[in-house]
Design an enzyme around this catalytic site. Structure first.
Site, PDB file in Angstrom:
ATOM      1  N   ALA A  82       0.721  -1.105   0.119  1.00  0.00           N
ATOM      2  CA  ALA A  82      -0.053   0.139  -0.099  1.00  0.00           C
ATOM      3  C   ALA A  82       0.988   1.290   0.147  1.00  0.00           C
ATOM      4  O   ALA A  82       2.207   1.225  -0.148  1.00  0.00           O
ATOM      5  CB  ALA A  82      -0.894   0.104   1.253  1.00  0.00           C
TER       6      ALA A  82
ATOM      7  N   ASP B  75     -11.788   4.520   7.974  1.00  0.00           N
ATOM      8  CA  ASP B  75     -11.369   4.412   6.678  1.00  0.00           C
ATOM      9  C   ASP B  75     -11.772   2.962   6.396  1.00  0.00           C
ATOM     10  O   ASP B  75     -10.762   2.225   5.764  1.00  0.00           O
ATOM     11  CB  ASP B  75      -9.722   4.289   6.787  1.00  0.00           C
ATOM     12  CG  ASP B  75      -9.114   4.662   5.532  1.00  0.00           C
ATOM     13  OD1 ASP B  75      -9.608   5.002   4.480  1.00  0.00           O
ATOM     14  OD2 ASP B  75      -7.771   4.242   5.244  1.00  0.00           O
TER      15      ASP B  75
END
Length: 568
Positions: free
Chosen positions: A202, A358
């Site tokens: 990521a 998130d």
């Protein structure tokens, strides 16, 4: 430890900033309720292409991570002007392209074709900027790829096709040095097996599979090398751009964004903080007050091999929630999965006041456990804890929004400092014009967001038209609200990706009402507890009946809109 940074990029904020790159700005709008209606947006003024510069700069602002200065002044002194120069060059190039390409002589299809080509070149330049700066810019690009309803298709498709699966990868040498520095030994000494090739990467970290001496399979999340230095440079860049933007356009004050990022960013890059968030979330969702106990799993943390930059946890094999083929093979219904996701996150908001902020699709997996569907929540770095006063005000606001209670919307919006801009605030939350909310009387159509090009263009136009007012409103709203808005947007996107564009609203209605009724019950006098319990039970029963009818009506409306969206 070194302060670090997190992404704060809500769908509407991203649209406000990015829209400046694709259209002109007209801030001369009143704050009256009538201004936020379905009337056609005002025609943009001519000769305002300079605002494209702010839009290009805004793209870097909305998703940038920040870190306070570090000791390595030499490296920081090099990174700041380099990254700032890249930002300014990209913004200037995008601005100049729109100004030169969209000549006033262009009309009709010729202008639409030229505009689409400008969008694509702008998207390509933004992609190059994300690749060049990496780190938090990759995160920005990924979020742009999620803003289907708010950004031109060229930007969304370019970011989605090039950044979701192409995050930076640290070398095994960098990974070993990070683990050695944080845990005191290299990975081969800490684990019986450590795969040098990451299974996922990521924008902030990458994940390696490992095994301990007992044969347990583990996931080891290691922060990318150099991220703190680049984030420190981004901090200075953001501050400079915000101040410059305010000097050029005083109406657009994004200092609230910088302040919010400064507060939250150190927490997301501290993996020990993430581990604590995960433990709290597990306790909440498995506790006696939870309605999703056993249906949601949080990977167990190995605290003995966790630090600020290394997080070791249980390895979970699951299917991404947006993988249709994987869901079919697993025998999971998209509708049931959408409801479970909504129930989980709205329980966090309205019952526990401790929210995973998130919930984008990359952080959600699903698996079968003992023959039953189980949701797996990943990435617990970004959380928002809210007190009971705010939690109940937020519940009251959503209850009013779902049922079209204008007075309730006004009252609870004012409690959140929206003031006389409550119609715009309601439109932001629902992505629907105020007229439709005001005249709905609880009818489900005011909650269905059409998946058509026309509606997407309408949202983009209004975001551009009211951006000055929205910037002012966000400056004065409670800090707790900002990440909840982002959470709400993520959940709406998950609903849409699963083909269930109303599920989250239905669950919000139930959870918000339950929170309000539980508060009412807690204040009942001893002699009237039984009567209050009966009234609460009756109210909840009426709500459930209404929600059943609500879902049926909305299914018909969403089916109609889905057909129109496919046809477009």
């Amino acid at each position: 430890h070194m302060p670090a940074a997190i992404l704060l990029n809500m769908r509407r904020i991203g649209s406000l900033l990015t829209r400046l790159v694709t259209t002109q700005c007209n801030p001369s709008i009143t704050h009256s309720a009538a201004a936020f209606s379905t009337a056609a947006p005002q025609a943009p003024r001519k000769h305002t292409r300079l605002r494209y510069l702010l839009g290009g700069v805004g793209l870097g602002l909305a998703g940038t991570y920040v870190l306070q200065p570090i000791a390595d002044d030499v490296k920081l002194a090099w990174l700041i002007p380099l990254r700032l120069a890249r930002d300014v060059y990209a913004a200037a190039a995008i601005m100049a392209d729109y100004k030169l390409s969209l000549r006033s002589a262009l009309v009709g299809e010729e202008r639409e074709r030229a505009l689409s080509e400008c969008h694509q070149r702008g998207a390509d330049r933004l992609l190059q900027l994300c690749f060049a700066n990496g780190g938090v810019y990759t995160k920005l690009g990924q979020h742009v790829g999620q803003l289907d309803h708010l950004l031109p298709e060229e930007y969304v498709v370019t970011m989605r096709n090039n950044l979701l699966d192409r995050c930076p990868v640290s070398t095994i040498g960098e990974v070993r040095r990070t683990i050695q520095a944080d845990l005191g030994a290299p990975p081969e000494q800490l684990f019986a097996r450590f795969d040098p090739n990451p299974i996922a990467s990521a924008s902030l970290a990458q994940v390696h599979v490992a095994e301990d001496a007992d044969g347990r399979v583990l996931a080891v999340k290691v922060q990318h090398a150099g991220l703190r230095e680049s984030a420190a440079a981004d901090m200075w860049t953001v501050e400079a751009l915000v101040h410059a933007a305010r000097l050029v356009f005083p109406a657009f004050d994004y200092q609230w964004l910088v302040d919010e990022i400064k507060y939250n960013l150190p927490r997301e890059l501290d993996f020990a903080h993430e581990a604590a968030n995960a433990e709290r979330c597990r306790a909440n969702l498995n506790g006696p007050r939870s309605t999703v106990a056993g249906r949601v799993h949080i990977p167990h943390i190995d605290h003995s091999r966790t630090s600020q930059r290394v997080l070791t946890m249980e390895f979970i094999q699951g299917v991404p929630v947006t993988d249709p083929a994987g869901l079919r093979a697993l025998g999971v219904s998209p509708g049931a999965l959408s409801r479970l996701i909504s129930e989980t996150f709205n329980e966090m908001v309205f019952r526990h006041g401790d929210v995973h902020a998130d919930p984008h699709t990359a952080n959600l997996l699903v698996r079968k456990q003992n023959g039953r569907m189980q949701l797996v929540l990943l990435d617990h770095g970004l959380y928002k804890r809210i007190d009971d006063t705010f939690r109940l005000q937020y519940a009251g606001l959503w209850h009013a929004l779902v049922f079209g209670d204008v007075e309730g919307i006004k009252r609870h919006s004012e409690a959140m400092n929206a003031g006389d801009m409550y119609p715009l605030f309601a439109a932001m939350l629902t992505q629907k014009p105020w007229e439709q909310i005001e005249g709905s009387s609880g009818h489900p159509d005011h909650l269905v967001v059409p998946r058509t090009r026309e509606h997407r263009q309408l949202v983009q136009d209004y975001a551009q038209q009211y951006m000055a007012q929205i910037s002012t409103m966000l400056c004065r709203m409670p800090r707790d609200l900002l990440l909840l808005l982002k959470t709400n947007d993520c959940l709406r996107a998950v609903d849409a990706s699963l083909g269930q564009p109303i599920s989250n609203f239905v669950v919000i209605a139930r959870e918000a009402t339950r929170a309000l009724e539980e508060e009412r019950l807690s204040h009942a006098t001893r002699g009237r507890v039984w009567l209050t319990q009966a009234l609460v039970a009756l109210h909840m029963a009426r709500l459930e009946v209404r929600m059943a009818v609500f879902r049926a009506l909305v299914w018909l409306a969403s089916w109609r809109d889905a057909l129109a969206w496919r046809a477009s």
